[in-house]
Write an enzyme that holds these catalytic residues in place. Sequence first.
Site, PDB file in Angstrom:
ATOM      1  N   ALA A  44     -48.385 -70.832 -74.740  1.00 33.55           N
ATOM      2  CA  ALA A  44     -48.600 -71.117 -73.352  1.00 33.55           C
ATOM      3  C   ALA A  44     -48.274 -69.660 -72.701  1.00 33.55           C
ATOM      4  O   ALA A  44     -47.537 -68.933 -73.360  1.00 33.55           O
ATOM      5  CB  ALA A  44     -47.636 -72.130 -73.047  1.00 33.55           C
ATOM      6  N   VAL A  45     -48.792 -69.518 -71.614  1.00 38.79           N
ATOM      7  CA  VAL A  45     -48.562 -68.515 -70.686  1.00 38.79           C
ATOM      8  C   VAL A  45     -48.526 -69.071 -69.140  1.00 38.79           C
ATOM      9  O   VAL A  45     -49.327 -69.821 -68.677  1.00 38.79           O
ATOM     10  CB  VAL A  45     -50.068 -67.461 -70.644  1.00 38.79           C
ATOM     11  N   GLU A 105     -54.286 -78.029 -82.814  1.00 36.51           N
ATOM     12  CA  GLU A 105     -54.845 -78.988 -81.884  1.00 36.51           C
ATOM     13  C   GLU A 105     -54.822 -78.695 -80.544  1.00 36.51           C
ATOM     14  O   GLU A 105     -53.874 -78.008 -80.218  1.00 36.51           O
ATOM     15  CB  GLU A 105     -54.391 -80.513 -82.112  1.00 36.51           C
ATOM     16  N   ASN A 143     -59.280 -78.680 -72.079  1.00 31.64           N
ATOM     17  CA  ASN A 143     -58.353 -77.237 -71.938  1.00 31.64           C
ATOM     18  C   ASN A 143     -59.335 -76.303 -72.237  1.00 31.64           C
ATOM     19  O   ASN A 143     -59.303 -75.572 -73.472  1.00 31.64           O
ATOM     20  CB  ASN A 143     -56.924 -76.993 -72.657  1.00 31.64           C
ATOM     21  N   TYR A 184     -59.512 -69.723 -78.402  1.00 28.18           N
ATOM     22  CA  TYR A 184     -59.600 -70.016 -79.850  1.00 28.18           C
ATOM     23  C   TYR A 184     -60.784 -69.780 -80.351  1.00 28.18           C
ATOM     24  O   TYR A 184     -61.027 -69.128 -81.744  1.00 28.18           O
ATOM     25  CB  TYR A 184     -59.134 -71.641 -80.098  1.00 28.18           C
TER      26      TYR A 184
END
Length: 153
Positions: A75-76, A108, A113, A120
């Site tokens: 996460a960012v 996953e 998102n 990815y």
Amino acid sequence: MSPVTLREMRWGDIDTLVSLEQALFAGDAWTAESWWGELAGRPRRAYVVAESAGDLVGYAGVDQGGDVADVMTVAVAPAAQGAGLGQRLMDWMTATVRDSGAESLLLEVRADNDAARKLYDRNGFEQISVRRRYYGDVDAVILRRLLKEEDRG
């Protein structure tokens, strides 16, 4: 944004991680208990945080379970998004599992998102499955990146 440094996650980061999780993931956020359990799983679990000017602006973690490794979280913080930090965390995760001998990396992601899915995709992940309604009304997409022999050194 000030320069960003990566360092190993510490127990003292948990309160900040919980707050950031709530801001980013609301109903899917990890609790303090979840973080305690994850950090207790070291050395099989590896976690890093990204700091900028003393603030935690991102984090990532992997499970190094042999030939197949799993992204546990990445996460960012909103203020740090769009500056390449997600890619930097992805590079750290890939190097970490490659060094542990993994042949592939699984994760996953919420089907909705888009930003994460683009990251990815750029990193060579391919869809291998879908878990219907895994996040309530949203599917989870299961992705895999095969780590080439030359990637593993």
